[in-house]
Design a protein around this motif. Structure first.
Motif, mmCIF file in Angstrom:
data_model
loop_
_atom_site.group_PDB
_atom_site.id
_atom_site.type_symbol
_atom_site.label_atom_id
_atom_site.label_comp_id
_atom_site.label_asym_id
_atom_site.label_seq_id
_atom_site.Cartn_x
_atom_site.Cartn_y
_atom_site.Cartn_z
ATOM 1 N N HIS A 46 8.788 13.394 -0.604
ATOM 2 C CA HIS A 46 7.967 13.036 0.557
ATOM 3 C C HIS A 46 8.704 12.829 1.875
ATOM 4 C CE1 HIS A 46 4.546 12.502 -2.115
ATOM 5 N NE2 HIS A 46 5.338 11.802 -2.913
ATOM 6 N N ARG A 47 10.012 12.675 1.854
ATOM 7 C CA ARG A 47 10.700 12.292 3.085
ATOM 8 C C ARG A 47 11.724 13.303 3.596
ATOM 9 N NH1 ARG A 47 6.787 9.690 4.066
ATOM 10 N NH2 ARG A 47 6.560 7.506 3.535
ATOM 11 N N ILE A 48 12.294 14.101 2.726
ATOM 12 C CA ILE A 48 13.274 15.094 3.161
ATOM 13 C C ILE A 48 12.589 16.455 3.132
ATOM 14 C CG2 ILE A 48 15.516 16.176 2.747
ATOM 15 C CD1 ILE A 48 16.371 13.593 1.322
ATOM 16 N N PRO A 49 12.461 17.108 4.282
ATOM 17 C CA PRO A 49 11.759 18.404 4.314
ATOM 18 C C PRO A 49 12.375 19.402 3.335
ATOM 19 C CG PRO A 49 12.212 17.614 6.542
ATOM 20 C CD PRO A 49 12.945 16.699 5.599
ATOM 21 N N ARG A 50 11.524 20.204 2.742
ATOM 22 C CA ARG A 50 11.957 21.200 1.755
ATOM 23 C C ARG A 50 13.021 22.142 2.323
ATOM 24 N NH1 ARG A 50 10.158 18.994 -2.471
ATOM 25 N NH2 ARG A 50 7.941 18.831 -2.824
ATOM 26 N N MET A 51 12.852 22.542 3.579
ATOM 27 C CA MET A 51 13.822 23.451 4.184
ATOM 28 C C MET A 51 15.195 22.775 4.275
ATOM 29 S SD MET A 51 14.483 26.419 5.324
ATOM 30 C CE MET A 51 12.949 27.202 5.713
ATOM 31 N N ASP A 107 0.805 -1.223 0.000
ATOM 32 C CA ASP A 107 0.000 0.000 0.000
ATOM 33 C C ASP A 107 0.840 1.276 0.000
ATOM 34 O OD1 ASP A 107 0.947 0.267 2.621
ATOM 35 O OD2 ASP A 107 -0.991 -0.164 3.552
ATOM 36 N N GLY A 108 2.134 1.162 0.222
ATOM 37 C CA GLY A 108 2.995 2.324 0.225
ATOM 38 C C GLY A 108 3.044 3.060 1.546
ATOM 39 N N GLU A 109 2.220 2.675 2.478
ATOM 40 C CA GLU A 109 2.161 3.348 3.778
ATOM 41 C C GLU A 109 2.967 2.633 4.855
ATOM 42 O OE1 GLU A 109 0.607 6.317 4.247
ATOM 43 O OE2 GLU A 109 0.322 6.248 2.073
ATOM 44 N N HIS A 110 3.293 1.382 4.622
ATOM 45 C CA HIS A 110 3.954 0.579 5.647
ATOM 46 C C HIS A 110 5.190 -0.111 5.074
ATOM 47 C CE1 HIS A 110 -0.339 0.795 6.740
ATOM 48 N NE2 HIS A 110 0.160 1.002 7.942
ATOM 49 N N MET A 111 6.113 -0.411 5.967
ATOM 50 C CA MET A 111 7.274 -1.200 5.593
ATOM 51 C C MET A 111 6.784 -2.585 5.158
ATOM 52 S SD MET A 111 9.829 0.866 6.135
ATOM 53 C CE MET A 111 11.344 -0.030 6.419
ATOM 54 N N ILE A 112 7.586 -3.258 4.350
ATOM 55 C CA ILE A 112 7.214 -4.581 3.852
ATOM 56 C C ILE A 112 8.330 -5.566 4.202
ATOM 57 C CG2 ILE A 112 5.809 -3.635 1.978
ATOM 58 C CD1 ILE A 112 8.178 -4.308 0.069
ATOM 59 N N PRO A 113 8.053 -6.854 4.189
ATOM 60 C CA PRO A 113 9.122 -7.827 4.432
ATOM 61 C C PRO A 113 10.213 -7.693 3.366
ATOM 62 C CG PRO A 113 6.972 -8.880 4.631
ATOM 63 C CD PRO A 113 6.739 -7.498 4.064
ATOM 64 N N GLU A 114 11.459 -7.627 3.815
ATOM 65 C CA GLU A 114 12.563 -7.459 2.862
ATOM 66 C C GLU A 114 12.646 -8.614 1.881
ATOM 67 O OE1 GLU A 114 16.349 -9.222 5.337
ATOM 68 O OE2 GLU A 114 15.909 -7.096 5.536
ATOM 69 N N GLY A 115 12.205 -9.791 2.281
ATOM 70 C CA GLY A 115 12.214 -10.947 1.386
ATOM 71 C C GLY A 115 11.352 -10.735 0.157
ATOM 72 N N ASP A 116 10.242 -10.002 0.303
ATOM 73 C CA ASP A 116 9.382 -9.713 -0.844
ATOM 74 C C ASP A 116 10.148 -8.893 -1.884
ATOM 75 O OD1 ASP A 116 7.368 -11.006 0.532
ATOM 76 O OD2 ASP A 116 6.171 -9.199 0.899
ATOM 77 N N ALA A 117 10.801 -7.833 -1.416
ATOM 78 C CA ALA A 117 11.572 -6.984 -2.328
ATOM 79 C C ALA A 117 12.736 -7.763 -2.936
ATOM 80 C CB ALA A 117 12.084 -5.744 -1.592
#
Length: 191
Positions: free
Chosen positions: A80-85, A37-47
């Motif tokens: 989405h993860r590093i603030p613009r400032m 869903d993009g909102e949660h971490m996933i099992p590394e084995g899947d990736a």
């Protein structure tokens, strides 16, 4: 666990280049029942299984496809993860200072892209991932971590200096190594 972009961005690239059915087939071959869903971490084995299937299914094109997905992951992080400032401050700093600050931030948040692997910033321009889950158990003569290299490259090119490239100089999949080493270097395009 690993960040969902290790799967989401790769599937998006596969859909663009191979079509939705082929991407869905590769996802199923890797044992994934659908997209995260993009909102949660996933099992590394899947990736890891998806990246392994990519390399098996498209051996000649896998590096370019993984790189494109890595660039897209870097773009996601920037959006989405590093603030613009923080981005604005890094861009104003001289490259050596910006690299030092960015490398520390990457090392602090490494669990999102390295899962159970151990990330170490050797210096502001060099990273190592011990026991990288995306290549754990694989063997090959050349580096395989094009996705990771592209993520690092995108972040450094946008926040530190536009004329850099990230090169994996050693891979945990190569004989005698369990460490992937990435070096961010100045790069000039041969025109």
């Amino acid at each position: 666990m690993i960040g969902p972009n290790a799967v989401l961005q790769l599937v998006a690239v596969l859909e663009r280049h191979e079509g939705p059915e082929r991407a869905a087939g590769l996802l199923a071959d890797a044992g994934l029942k659908g997209l995260p869903d993009g909102e949660h971490m996933i099992p590394e084995g899947d990736a890891a299984r998806l990246h392994r299937r990519l390399r098996a299914e498209f051996p000649a094109r896998a590096p370019d496809l993984a790189r494109e997905a890595g660039f897209a992951t870097g773009d996601y992080i920037l959006a989405h993860r590093i603030p613009r400032m923080a981005q604005a401050v890094l861009k104003l700093l001289p490259a050596p200072l910006a690299a030092r600050a960015l490398s520390k931030a990457i090392a602090r948040h490494a669990w999102t892209f390295a899962g159970s692997g151990t990330v170490r910033a050797v210096d502001p321009w060099t990273f190592e991932i011990d026991h990288n889950p995306l290549v754990r158990g694989e063997h090959g003569p050349a580096p395989l971590c094009h996705w990771h290299a592209a993520v690092f490259e995108r972040l450094y090119a946008r926040l530190v200096h536009p004329g850099v490239r990230c090169v994996e100089t050693r891979c945990g999949a190569q004989p005698g190594s369990h460490t992937c080493r990435f070096e961010v270097v100045r790069w000039r395009r041969a025109d």
